[in-house]
Design a protein around this motif. Sequence first.
Motif: not given
Length: 387
Positions: A100-102, A169-181, A246-254
Motif C-alpha cells: 500500500s502506498h498512501k 473486503g478486509e483490505l478495503a475496511a482497513w483502508r477506510y479505517q486507517s484513512y481516519v487515523t 467501515a466494516r467488511r460486508l462478507g464472503d457472499e458479497v465478494e
Amino acid sequence: MTVVVQWTGWEAAQLGRALRLSIREYARQLGVNQSTVQKWRKRGRGIELRGETAEILDAMLRRCDDEELATFRAALASDGQLSLDDAGLGIALGPLRVISHKFVPVYIGEAVQALFETAKGCPVGPGGLKHRAVPADHPEASPESQLYLYACGVAIFHLIQPLKVSSLGELAAWRYQSYVTDLDWATSELQRLLTTEDSASEAAATYVLSAYLLEDSPWEGQHLETALQVLTTPSVVVDREHPAGARRLGDEVERALFVEGYTQPDTVDFGMQAVSLGLASWSGVTYHPLALERALPMDAIVALELDVQTLWALSTYVLDEVEAARDPVMPDEAYGWRWLRGAYSRLTAARPQETAQHQLMREAVLATSQLPDRLHAAQEALRESSL
C-alpha cells in the motif's frame, strides 16, 4: 441485472442508500413524500410496496450505474437475500499480498522553507517540481516512508505499508479505517514539525489517495480483473456507514462480484496485454505486473502521483482562497500562473524516451484525477491576481 421480486420498505431504503441520496432528494426523485421514505426506513419489511410505487422503484433500479448496483446487491447479499451457485462457492477470496502506498498532501505555503534545512534533495519527477525529503516516522509504515517537501509550498507524506490480508473486503475496511487515523497523524506530525510562529502551524490534512501494488493473489483471468476493479473502487465491499467505522460486508458479497464480474465505468485501464494489469480511478490506482521484467516499476507510478497530488493540493489552495474572496499568497513569486502552466505542460506532454506503458499510466492518472481542469482554473485565478 438484479431484480427485486417483492419490494418492501427495507429494499426501498437500501436502494436510496446505494444511490447515496438524502431522504429529501430520494423522495423528490421518486415523487413521494419524505415521510414515506422515513416510514420505509423505520418499518422495513413490515411494509410491502406494490403497484405504481414498485414500478417506480424498478425503473430507478434499472437506471443505477455499476457501482450503485453493486452496492445495492451487496446490501441484499449481506442480508441473505442473494444465493450463489456451486461455482460461486468455489471462488477463493484470498489471501492476497499488496504494498500500500498512501499519499497525504497538505498545503503549508512558505512554512515549507523552515523544514528544508534538514531535508535531502530528491530527483525531480515528471512534473519537474523541486522538492526534498525527510523520513516519515509513521508508527505502522515502513522505514522507506518519506515526507516530501515541495518548494511550491506543499508537504506530502508517502506512507508505504506491506500487507497480507485474507480478502478484498478486509483490505478495503482497513483502508477506510486507517484513512481516519492517518489524517489525524499527518496533521499532528506537521504541526509538531512546524514552529508555533509559522503561519501554517494549523495546517490540516484533508484527504488520502492510495496506490496498490498487488504482488500475489489466488486469482487468474477474469477473476483477477474483477479483483483489480474492487481494489481500485473498494466501496462495494464495505459498509462505510457502520457506526463503528467501515466494516467488511462478507464472503457472499465478494463472491457475488466475482460470479457476475464487476466493472466500474469510471476506472481507466492502463495495463498492457501479457505485461501488466493497471487501473486508475478517482479514489486510487492499482497495478499488478504479469511479466516483471517488462512491467512498469512501482516507482514510476509513485513519482507521478507525488507530482499530481502536490499540484492538486496547490491548486485547491488557490481556488479555495479565491472562493473565500482572498488573494492567494504564494511561497515565492516564481510560483505564479506561468509556473503552473509549465508544470501542466511537463505532466501532459509525451517525452521521446517515454514507453507506451508510461504514457498510458500518465494519461489514466491525469484523466481520473481531474487535475488538468483544476490546474487551468488555478492558472486563471493567479493570472487575475497578477501572480
